[in-house]
Motif scaffolding. Structure first.
Motif, short mmCIF file in Angstrom:
data_model
loop_
_atom_site.label_atom_id
_atom_site.label_comp_id
_atom_site.label_asym_id
_atom_site.label_seq_id
_atom_site.Cartn_x
_atom_site.Cartn_y
_atom_site.Cartn_z
N SER A 262 0.80 -1.23 0.12
CA SER A 262 0.14 0.09 0.18
C SER A 262 0.72 0.67 0.21
CB SER A 262 -0.89 -0.01 1.17
OG SER A 262 -0.21 -0.19 2.17
N THR A 263 2.24 0.53 -0.04
CA THR A 263 3.06 2.26 0.25
C THR A 263 3.55 2.84 -1.40
OG1 THR A 263 4.49 0.34 1.22
CG2 THR A 263 4.82 3.20 1.71
N GLU A 264 3.19 3.53 -1.52
CA GLU A 264 3.42 4.73 -3.25
C GLU A 264 5.25 5.12 -3.42
OE1 GLU A 264 0.46 7.50 -4.17
OE2 GLU A 264 -0.90 6.19 -5.42
N VAL A 265 5.83 4.46 -4.43
CA VAL A 265 6.75 4.60 -4.32
C VAL A 265 7.10 5.34 -4.67
CG1 VAL A 265 9.55 3.16 -4.09
CG2 VAL A 265 7.30 2.51 -3.55
N LEU A 266 6.91 5.19 -6.23
CA LEU A 266 6.68 5.99 -7.46
C LEU A 266 5.39 6.55 -7.62
CD1 LEU A 266 9.21 5.00 -9.46
CD2 LEU A 266 9.94 6.26 -8.05
N LYS A 267 5.22 8.52 -7.62
CA LYS A 267 3.92 8.79 -7.99
C LYS A 267 4.15 10.02 -9.52
CE LYS A 267 3.22 8.78 -3.23
NZ LYS A 267 3.74 10.19 -2.07
N ASP A 268 3.37 9.23 -10.82
CA ASP A 268 2.97 9.79 -11.59
C ASP A 268 3.86 10.40 -12.25
OD1 ASP A 268 1.27 10.87 -13.37
OD2 ASP A 268 0.93 12.68 -12.80
N ILE A 269 5.20 9.43 -12.62
CA ILE A 269 6.11 10.26 -13.21
C ILE A 269 6.47 10.10 -14.53
CG2 ILE A 269 9.43 9.66 -13.49
CD1 ILE A 269 8.26 10.32 -10.45
N ASN A 270 6.60 11.37 -15.27
CA ASN A 270 6.72 11.63 -16.32
C ASN A 270 7.99 12.13 -16.42
OD1 ASN A 270 3.75 11.22 -17.66
ND2 ASN A 270 3.43 12.17 -16.28
N VAL A 271 9.01 11.62 -17.61
CA VAL A 271 10.70 11.97 -17.96
C VAL A 271 10.06 11.35 -19.41
CG1 VAL A 271 12.58 12.10 -17.61
CG2 VAL A 271 10.84 11.46 -15.44
N SER A 272 10.81 12.21 -20.74
CA SER A 272 11.46 11.74 -21.84
C SER A 272 13.14 11.79 -22.04
CB SER A 272 10.52 12.15 -22.94
OG SER A 272 10.40 13.08 -23.32
N ILE A 273 14.15 11.73 -22.78
CA ILE A 273 14.65 12.17 -23.17
C ILE A 273 14.95 12.19 -24.77
CG2 ILE A 273 16.01 12.16 -21.06
CD1 ILE A 273 17.30 9.33 -21.65
N GLU A 274 16.04 12.74 -25.65
CA GLU A 274 16.33 12.20 -26.96
C GLU A 274 17.81 11.48 -27.07
OE1 GLU A 274 14.13 13.43 -29.11
OE2 GLU A 274 13.10 14.27 -27.74
N LYS A 275 17.94 11.00 -28.05
CA LYS A 275 18.52 10.33 -28.18
C LYS A 275 20.31 10.92 -27.88
CE LYS A 275 20.73 7.52 -31.71
NZ LYS A 275 21.90 6.14 -30.90
N GLY A 276 21.08 10.85 -27.19
CA GLY A 276 22.42 11.81 -27.07
C GLY A 276 22.65 11.80 -25.30
N ASP A 277 21.28 12.08 -25.06
CA ASP A 277 21.28 12.73 -23.54
C ASP A 277 20.90 12.33 -22.71
OD1 ASP A 277 19.44 15.20 -23.72
OD2 ASP A 277 17.63 14.41 -23.54
N PHE A 278 22.35 12.57 -21.55
CA PHE A 278 22.34 11.90 -20.03
C PHE A 278 21.16 12.31 -19.23
CE2 PHE A 278 26.48 10.50 -18.33
CZ PHE A 278 26.31 10.38 -16.93
N LEU A 279 20.64 11.71 -18.64
CA LEU A 279 19.88 11.88 -17.95
C LEU A 279 20.15 11.80 -16.41
CD1 LEU A 279 16.79 13.19 -16.62
CD2 LEU A 279 16.44 10.87 -17.47
N VAL A 280 19.92 12.62 -15.59
CA VAL A 280 20.69 12.10 -14.06
C VAL A 280 18.92 12.16 -12.75
CG1 VAL A 280 22.14 12.48 -12.29
CG2 VAL A 280 23.12 12.82 -13.92
N LEU A 281 19.41 11.20 -12.34
CA LEU A 281 18.18 11.14 -11.14
C LEU A 281 19.17 11.47 -10.09
CD1 LEU A 281 16.21 7.93 -12.32
CD2 LEU A 281 15.67 10.05 -13.21
N VAL A 282 18.64 12.53 -9.45
CA VAL A 282 19.32 13.18 -8.38
C VAL A 282 18.43 13.32 -7.00
CG1 VAL A 282 19.23 15.52 -8.57
CG2 VAL A 282 21.30 14.10 -7.29
N GLY A 283 18.64 13.01 -5.76
CA GLY A 283 17.72 12.81 -4.42
C GLY A 283 18.39 12.66 -3.42
N PRO A 284 17.58 12.90 -2.11
CA PRO A 284 18.09 11.94 -0.90
C PRO A 284 17.75 10.37 -0.87
CG PRO A 284 15.96 13.04 -0.24
CD PRO A 284 16.78 13.27 -2.02
N SER A 285 18.48 9.80 -0.33
CA SER A 285 18.32 8.43 -0.23
C SER A 285 16.53 8.55 0.04
CB SER A 285 19.02 7.82 0.59
OG SER A 285 19.39 8.26 2.10
N GLY A 286 16.49 7.11 -0.63
CA GLY A 286 14.54 6.79 -0.42
C GLY A 286 13.84 7.97 -1.15
#
Lengths: 365, 297
Positions: free
Chosen positions: A16-40
């Motif tokens: 019942s725990t929501e870990v990810l909520k309504d994530i929308n991301v898109s990247i183009e070819k050659g992009d370097f996407l970094v996901l950053v945030g505190p632990s958890g």
């Protein structure tokens, strides 16, 4: 052309725990996407969902235009580098690198050629016949990279690959990864909790907290125009100064008043942002508070401030003072005359200032 | 492993130290002798003639070494009406123990791999129930097992005994492998999945090569259990399929007239020899395997 990776309305629950909520991301070819945030914050979970190692609860995922939502990891045309490197302990380095090709039944000649190419690229030829247990941390890291590179996939995924290395090696490998990205022009998704890594590597950053995306943007956008107090505080070292202030409209613009203990308030005037509520939190980067004598532009406003602590850091000296009830850091010249317990004339540059609503934490300007 | 917490607090004179050392070794020697005494008596008795046993001392060395008792025990001693010695039953035990050990180890390894690395819904309950199975007393399953063996048409046969031992061993072998595989980081499985390997490929190429110490533990444990088993052996066998433990009991208990202690002793040693051998050959892996899961980083 369709984006190389597109995540649409992704939800992920554990029970019942929501870990990810309504994530929308898109990247183009050659992009370097970094996901950053505190632990958890769910960044590693998101990466595992992209890899197909964790099933998702809702939403869709496209890799190079194909719906991969229910496709198994091996058919997603991805390669992944793990935090613990996850090298196969009983296999030699060469076998580790060619395992994926062997499983997929690629012929021996191609395997050898690719192994040779990758080991040359990463300078690991002398290690090919060793077992992972006989390698140092940095060498293991290279082998793990090699295992991913040899696959030549559509998308590279990195799960905190540098966090097990010592500080010096981490900086070296960071540069190397960046060079690799530029050389290959590959599309990469990279998870880290280190905001400096995020800033240096990314072409696009996603800042996450509590399973929710806080802001998506280029490193410059994230740094200069943080969307809320969390992003402002999280990105940048030392952190952005976030000072409670009162505003008033006067003839020349917006008058911003920062209270001080045992002294008159500092009054600054902002000519550009004239539509602010009465109570705001003003965000000023440490590098926008400098020695008055050495200020770069004329567009600054000066005030005498009592310095509490002076922290020399080599290239700069950081001075900490009390403004508006908060510790405020100023980035002074290395040869500053500032001393703890004395007043110093400082220049405030409001060119890149941010304002936040105190209640919601959202950006105002 | 060295004990890092040890720190001498008092200094003793060299003489006191020497005396204490001396007492320590004497004590250790006495204990060792105490534990070795039964084995000593068994071996010496088995090498004596019946006359010498009757007239001589229990702990004295044989005056005249003879291997007659060993020969009788191996191929001539009577178990009830047949007088073929231990040989056919020894063979039965090998025919039961080897397949049962191999099958229960292989299935236990697969079970442990699934429970540790491929968590499914209810995996923990499944594992708990298997563990529970380890602690059900043998006597409780005798009747149901007899019915099952009857239904399968393998009661009283060697495959029947193999089946019983495999079922009963699974709880332990699964426990061994599960605990060993739990210490292997799950990222290894993930990396292999991304590399394109499937369930069996990952098991075969990555987990099995890592498993030697725990395979040895499982083999020693299972072999000892199955070889030494008496209750299942006596319950689910018939003439011709009895294991060596049952035969030993029959030899010792069914003699009429003079009790041939030398033959009994030789038969007992023969029955115990394979398990001893397994420990000697693979014993060092046993300790290593048992502690591997807990110490490995």
């Amino acid at each position: 052309m369709s984006p190389i990776l597109e995540v649409k309305n992704l939800y992920k629950n554990y029970g019942s725990t929501e870990v990810l909520k309504d994530i929308n991301v898109s990247i183009e070819k050659g992009d370097f996407l970094v996901l950053v945030g505190p632990s958890g914050c769910g960044k590693s979970t998101l990466l595992n969902c992209i890899a197909g190692l964790e099933p998702i609860t809702g939403g869709d995922m496209f890799i190079d235009g194909q719906n991969m939502t229910n496709v198994s990891p091996k058919d997603r045309d991805i390669a992944m580098v793990f935090q613990s490197y996850a090298l196969y302990p009983t296999m030699t380095v060469a076998k580790n690198i060619t395992f994926g090709m062997k499983v997929r039944g690629i012929d021996q000649a191609t395997q050898d050629a690719k192994l040779k190419y990758v080991s040359t690229q990463l300078q690991i030829e002398p290690l090919l016949h060793r077992k992972p247990g006989q390698l140092s941390g940095g060498q293991r890291q290279r082998v793990a990279m090699g295992r991913a590179l040899v696959r030549d996939p559509k998308l590279f995924l990195f799960d905190e690959p540098l966090s097990n290395l010592d500080a010096k090696l981490r900086v070296e490998m960071r540069t190397e990864i960046k060079a690799l990205h530029q050389r290959l022009g590959a599309s990469m998704v990279y998870v880290t909790h280190d905001q400096i890594e995020a800033m240096t590597l990314a072409t696009k950053i996603v800042v996450m907290k509590g399973g929710i995306i806080q802001q998506i943007g280029t490193p410059a956008e994230i740094y200069n125009r943080p969307a809320n107090l969390f992003v402002a505080d999280f990105m940048g070292s030392p952190a952005m100064n976030l000072i409670p202030a009162k505003t008033k409209v006067n003839g020349k613009g917006m008058q911003i008043e920062i209270a001080r203990k045992d002294a008159d308030p500092i009054v600054l005037t902002d000519k550009r942002n004239t539509d602010l509520p009465e109570n705001v939190i003003i965000g000023v980067r440490p590098e926008d508070i400098v020695d008055a004598a050495l200020a770069r532009t004329d567009d600054t406003q000066q005030a005498d401030c009592l310095i509490d602590i002076v922290e020399p850091a080599g290239a700069d000296t950081f001075a900490v003072m009390q403004l508006g009830g908060k510790h405020v850091t100023a980035r002074l010249h290395a040869e500053t005359t500032a001393a703890a317990g004395t007043a110093q004339r400082l220049a405030f540059d409001l060119g890149k200032v941010s304002y936040f609503e105190p209640e919601t934490g959202l950006r105002l300007n | 492993m060295t004990d890092m917490s040890y720190a001498p607090t008092r200094t003793q004179s060299p003489t006191t130290k020497l005396v204490l050392r001396f007492i320590l070794y004497i004590l250790l020697g006495v204990f060792a002798l105490f534990y070795l005494m039964p084995l000593f008596v068994m071996i010496t008795t088995s090498l004596k003639s019946l006359d010498e046993i009757r007239t001589g001392d229990l702990v004295s060395l044989p005056r005249e070494v003879t291997f007659d008792a060993w020969r009788t025990a191996w191929s001539g001693a009577c178990t009830g009406i047949q007088c073929e010695g231990m040989r056919p039953y020894f063979l039965n035990s090998l025919l039961i123990a080897i397949p049962a050990v191999l099958i229960s180890t292989i299935i236990g390894a697969l079970n442990g791999y699934v429970v540790a690395q491929w968590k499914f819904k209810g995996a923990n309950i499944f594992f708990a129930l298997l563990l529970f199975g380890c602690f059900i007393p043998f006597q409780v399953v005798l009747l149901p097992m007899a019915i099952v063996l009857g239904k399968l048409g393998i009661s009283g046969t060697i495959p029947g005994l193999i089946f019983v031992h495999v079922i009963y061993g699974l709880g332990f072998t699964t426990l061994f492998f599960r605990n060993y595989y739990v210490s292997i980081p799950s990222e290894l499985t993930k990396a292999a999945k991304v590399d394109g390997a499937g369930f069996f490929r990952i098991f075969w190429s990555i987990f099995l090569p890592l498993s030697l110490p725990i395979i040895v533990v499982s083999v020693i444990w299972q072999f000892t259990q199955i070889w030494n088993d008496f209750l299942f052996g006596v319950s689910f066998s018939q003439a011709g399929t009895q294991p060596v433990t049952v035969a030993l009991n029959n030899i010792v208990n069914s003699t009429t007239g003079v009790k041939e202690y030398n033959v009994d002793m030789a038969a007992a040693i023969i029955a115990a020899l394979p398990t001893l051998l397994v420990y000697v050959v693979a014993g060092k892996y046993f300790i290593r395997g048992l502690t591997a899961g807990s110490v490995k980083g």
